[in-house]
Design an enzyme around this catalytic site. Structure first.
Site, PDB file in Angstrom:
ATOM      1  N   VAL A 174      59.775 -31.075 -23.314  1.00  0.00           N
ATOM      2  CA  VAL A 174      60.055 -32.516 -23.256  1.00  0.00           C
ATOM      3  C   VAL A 174      60.794 -32.993 -24.513  1.00  0.00           C
ATOM      4  O   VAL A 174      61.584 -33.930 -24.450  1.00  0.00           O
ATOM      5  CB  VAL A 174      58.753 -33.324 -22.999  1.00  0.00           C
ATOM      6  CG1 VAL A 174      57.841 -33.286 -24.213  1.00  0.00           C
ATOM      7  CG2 VAL A 174      59.077 -34.749 -22.581  1.00  0.00           C
ATOM      8  N   ALA A 223      60.469 -31.109 -17.111  1.00  0.00           N
ATOM      9  CA  ALA A 223      60.095 -31.220 -18.518  1.00  0.00           C
ATOM     10  C   ALA A 223      58.595 -31.014 -18.654  1.00  0.00           C
ATOM     11  O   ALA A 223      57.815 -31.585 -17.893  1.00  0.00           O
ATOM     12  CB  ALA A 223      60.470 -32.598 -19.057  1.00  0.00           C
ATOM     13  N   CYS A 224      58.210 -30.175 -19.607  1.00  0.00           N
ATOM     14  CA  CYS A 224      56.781 -29.979 -19.856  1.00  0.00           C
ATOM     15  C   CYS A 224      56.561 -29.844 -21.355  1.00  0.00           C
ATOM     16  O   CYS A 224      57.492 -29.968 -22.139  1.00  0.00           O
ATOM     17  CB  CYS A 224      56.242 -28.784 -19.084  1.00  0.00           C
ATOM     18  SG  CYS A 224      56.784 -27.202 -19.695  1.00  0.00           S
ATOM     19  N   ALA A 225      55.338 -29.572 -21.729  1.00  0.00           N
ATOM     20  CA  ALA A 225      54.989 -29.530 -23.149  1.00  0.00           C
ATOM     21  C   ALA A 225      55.844 -28.524 -23.911  1.00  0.00           C
ATOM     22  O   ALA A 225      56.445 -28.855 -24.927  1.00  0.00           O
ATOM     23  CB  ALA A 225      53.512 -29.231 -23.320  1.00  0.00           C
TER      24      ALA A 225
END
Length: 103
Positions: A37, A9-11
């Site tokens: 995310v 999960a990232c921005a």
């Protein structure tokens, strides 16, 4: 060993996609993918996830995500900045396995 489902999960889901590719080169059997995310809760409800790795740029969200995933017994960890910066698929995969083995 059975297939594991590893969620990154990232921005926005963009920067981790290269890391996903590097991890897939190391592990042909696991299902590894990246999403923003903001979509983690929805994805966890749709699919069985074995571990969630958070991009270092959103490490401030770790506590909240861990609290939400504790109910589902899904381990959560922040990808080490050095491994992320190097796009070291092998090290990040080992980190994912270490989180799964703690549970």
């Amino acid at each position: 060993m059975e297939q594991k489902v590893i969620l990154l999960a990232c921005a926005a889901g963009m920067s981790t996609s290269l890391l996903v590719t590097k991890m897939q080169e190391v592990s042909k059997k696991d299902k590894i993918f990246a999403i923003p995310v903001s979509k983690v809760d929805q994805k966890v409800n749709e699919e069985s996830i074995d571990v969630i790795l958070i991009g270092p740029q959103i490490r401030y969200m770790e506590k909240r995500i861990k609290e939400k995933m504790a109910v589902k017994h899904i381990p959560v960890g922040v990808i080490p900045m050095e491994d992320y910066g190097r796009m070291d698929g092998t090290k990040v995969l080992k980190y994912a396995y270490s989180l799964m083995n703690k549970g």
